[in-house]
Design a protein around this motif. Structure first.
Motif, PDB file in Angstrom:
ATOM      1  N   LYS A 149       0.846  -1.191   0.000  1.00 27.42           N
ATOM      2  CA  LYS A 149       0.000   0.000   0.000  1.00 27.42           C
ATOM      3  C   LYS A 149       0.887   1.248   0.000  1.00 27.42           C
ATOM      4  O   LYS A 149       1.890   1.303   0.717  1.00 27.42           O
ATOM      5  N   ASN A 150       0.501   2.227  -0.803  1.00 26.29           N
ATOM      6  CA  ASN A 150       1.271   3.463  -0.889  1.00 26.29           C
ATOM      7  C   ASN A 150       0.788   4.412   0.203  1.00 26.29           C
ATOM      8  O   ASN A 150      -0.043   5.292  -0.028  1.00 26.29           O
ATOM      9  N   LEU A 151       1.324   4.233   1.416  1.00 23.50           N
ATOM     10  CA  LEU A 151       0.829   4.949   2.586  1.00 23.50           C
ATOM     11  C   LEU A 151       1.662   6.173   2.959  1.00 23.50           C
ATOM     12  O   LEU A 151       1.213   7.007   3.745  1.00 23.50           O
ATOM     13  N   LEU A 152       2.863   6.285   2.412  1.00 25.02           N
ATOM     14  CA  LEU A 152       3.764   7.358   2.807  1.00 25.02           C
ATOM     15  C   LEU A 152       3.780   8.487   1.780  1.00 25.02           C
ATOM     16  O   LEU A 152       3.842   8.243   0.578  1.00 25.02           O
ATOM     17  N   SER A 153       3.746   9.705   2.267  1.00 24.20           N
ATOM     18  CA  SER A 153       3.902  10.861   1.385  1.00 24.20           C
ATOM     19  C   SER A 153       5.372  11.028   1.033  1.00 24.20           C
ATOM     20  O   SER A 153       6.255  10.445   1.675  1.00 24.20           O
ATOM     21  N   HIS A 154       5.655  11.843   0.019  1.00 27.76           N
ATOM     22  CA  HIS A 154       7.048  12.100  -0.342  1.00 27.76           C
ATOM     23  C   HIS A 154       7.779  12.806   0.814  1.00 27.76           C
ATOM     24  O   HIS A 154       8.981  12.601   1.017  1.00 27.76           O
ATOM     25  N   LYS A 155       7.042  13.603   1.571  1.00 33.10           N
ATOM     26  CA  LYS A 155       7.644  14.259   2.736  1.00 33.10           C
ATOM     27  C   LYS A 155       8.035  13.230   3.788  1.00 33.10           C
ATOM     28  O   LYS A 155       9.101  13.332   4.405  1.00 33.10           O
ATOM     29  N   ASP A 156       7.173  12.216   4.014  1.00 34.29           N
ATOM     30  CA  ASP A 156       7.496  11.158   4.970  1.00 34.29           C
ATOM     31  C   ASP A 156       8.775  10.430   4.563  1.00 34.29           C
ATOM     32  O   ASP A 156       9.653  10.169   5.388  1.00 34.29           O
ATOM     33  N   ILE A 157       8.862  10.084   3.276  1.00 30.99           N
ATOM     34  CA  ILE A 157      10.047   9.376   2.781  1.00 30.99           C
ATOM     35  C   ILE A 157      11.282  10.255   2.924  1.00 30.99           C
ATOM     36  O   ILE A 157      12.368   9.782   3.278  1.00 30.99           O
ATOM     37  N   ALA A 158      11.113  11.545   2.665  1.00 29.20           N
ATOM     38  CA  ALA A 158      12.233  12.481   2.827  1.00 29.20           C
ATOM     39  C   ALA A 158      12.714  12.496   4.273  1.00 29.20           C
ATOM     40  O   ALA A 158      13.921  12.491   4.546  1.00 29.20           O
ATOM     41  N   ASN A 159      11.776  12.514   5.231  1.00 28.33           N
ATOM     42  CA  ASN A 159      12.151  12.466   6.651  1.00 28.33           C
ATOM     43  C   ASN A 159      12.917  11.199   6.979  1.00 28.33           C
ATOM     44  O   ASN A 159      13.929  11.234   7.702  1.00 28.33           O
ATOM     45  N   LEU A 160      12.452  10.075   6.455  1.00 25.56           N
ATOM     46  CA  LEU A 160      13.033   8.777   6.791  1.00 25.56           C
ATOM     47  C   LEU A 160      14.364   8.524   6.089  1.00 25.56           C
ATOM     48  O   LEU A 160      15.088   7.594   6.471  1.00 25.56           O
ATOM     49  N   THR A 161      14.682   9.306   5.072  1.00 26.05           N
ATOM     50  CA  THR A 161      15.941   9.121   4.340  1.00 26.05           C
ATOM     51  C   THR A 161      16.855  10.336   4.449  1.00 26.05           C
ATOM     52  O   THR A 161      17.903  10.384   3.818  1.00 26.05           O
ATOM     53  N   ASN A 162      16.446  11.320   5.258  1.00 28.99           N
ATOM     54  CA  ASN A 162      17.242  12.543   5.435  1.00 28.99           C
ATOM     55  C   ASN A 162      17.542  13.218   4.102  1.00 28.99           C
ATOM     56  O   ASN A 162      18.687  13.575   3.811  1.00 28.99           O
ATOM     57  N   THR A 163      16.504  13.371   3.304  1.00 24.41           N
ATOM     58  CA  THR A 163      16.643  14.045   2.015  1.00 24.41           C
ATOM     59  C   THR A 163      15.544  15.098   1.912  1.00 24.41           C
ATOM     60  O   THR A 163      14.880  15.420   2.897  1.00 24.41           O
ATOM     61  N   ASN A 184       0.926   4.253  -7.782  1.00 21.80           N
ATOM     62  CA  ASN A 184      -0.167   5.195  -7.955  1.00 21.80           C
ATOM     63  C   ASN A 184      -0.592   5.645  -6.563  1.00 21.80           C
ATOM     64  O   ASN A 184       0.141   5.420  -5.593  1.00 21.80           O
ATOM     65  N   SER A 185      -1.751   6.263  -6.456  1.00 18.30           N
ATOM     66  CA  SER A 185      -2.183   6.771  -5.150  1.00 18.30           C
ATOM     67  C   SER A 185      -2.500   5.659  -4.155  1.00 18.30           C
ATOM     68  O   SER A 185      -2.530   5.888  -2.946  1.00 18.30           O
ATOM     69  N   GLN A 186      -2.712   4.435  -4.661  1.00 22.75           N
ATOM     70  CA  GLN A 186      -3.098   3.325  -3.797  1.00 22.75           C
ATOM     71  C   GLN A 186      -1.951   2.378  -3.455  1.00 22.75           C
ATOM     72  O   GLN A 186      -1.798   1.963  -2.305  1.00 22.75           O
ATOM     73  N   ASN A 187      -1.147   2.024  -4.462  1.00 24.14           N
ATOM     74  CA  ASN A 187      -0.122   0.989  -4.285  1.00 24.14           C
ATOM     75  C   ASN A 187       1.226   1.398  -4.848  1.00 24.14           C
ATOM     76  O   ASN A 187       1.325   2.288  -5.700  1.00 24.14           O
ATOM     77  N   ILE A 188       2.252   0.708  -4.366  1.00 25.46           N
ATOM     78  CA  ILE A 188       3.600   0.840  -4.916  1.00 25.46           C
ATOM     79  C   ILE A 188       4.170  -0.570  -5.019  1.00 25.46           C
ATOM     80  O   ILE A 188       3.986  -1.391  -4.112  1.00 25.46           O
TER      81      ILE A 188
END
Length: 205
Positions: A149-163, A184-188
């Protein structure tokens, strides 16, 4: 434990109170996905999947626990118990105590890995490896692909990867363009035999 745990349904987007009127709790995630946010920095610390626990920091560091909050990334079912009561049960049952310490230890190892990645890997490599790990940990096999499920926003991923959020968007677009992942908005998703290591690392942020 089943006899004394309280159970509650939590809607997507709901903030779960880890400390209520100075009373701290330990939570068991029966269904759904939770993200733990660091309040002072307003950044995502880690993701909790079903079958795991959160809020366990209150057993070891009450002050640090007060600086966290949990947010439901999808509809969830949680079970919880007061931290003081949990501590007393742990003292009577060594196997439970060891299990909690193991979970806490794994969290520390993940944070140590993030620090090592920040020191020695570029932003593109960090994002690529995070996406790979996320799909493998939270996904399920569907034919020749692993789908999460595509549950994380790009901001969340940025936080988790320090980018940065823009860097995350660029890397994910590149990976999709090169058929490394699809989303897509639902899955990755990605192939069961991914080629994510083909992305050339960029300069560290």
């Amino acid at each position: 434990m089943c006899e004394i745990l309280e159970m509650e349904n939590i809607d997507r987007g709901t903030t779960i109170t880890l400390i209520n009127k100075d009373q701290q709790s330990i939570f068991f995630l029966k269904k759904g996905t939770i993200k733990i946010v660091d309040l002072p920095q307003n950044t995502v610390k880690y993701i909790v999947k079903k079958g795991n626990i959160f809020g366990e920091l209150s057993l070891f560091d009450h002050q640090a626990a007060s600086e966290e909050r949990a947010i439901a990334l999808e509809d969830c079912i949680i079970c919880y118990i007061e931290a003081d009561r949990m501590a007393r049960i742990m003292e009577k049952h060594t196997s439970l105590k060891n299990g909690i310490l193991k979970v806490y230890g794994l969290r520390i190892k993940k944070l140590e890995r993030r620090l090592q990645d920040l020191l020695y890997k570029g932003s593109t490599e960090r994002i690529t490896e995070f996406i790979k790990d996320y799909i493998q940990e939270f996904g399920e096999n569907e034919n020749d692909r692993i789908v999460a499920k595509n549950l994380l926003s790009h901001k969340d991923i940025a936080n988790l990867t320090n980018t940065s959020r823009q860097t995350v968007s660029n890397v994910m677009s590149f990976l999709r363009k090169n058929l490394e992942i699809d989303y897509n908005s639902q899955n990755i998703s990605m192939l069961k035999t991914p080629k994510l290591n083909l992305v050339k690392p960029q300069k560290k942020e």
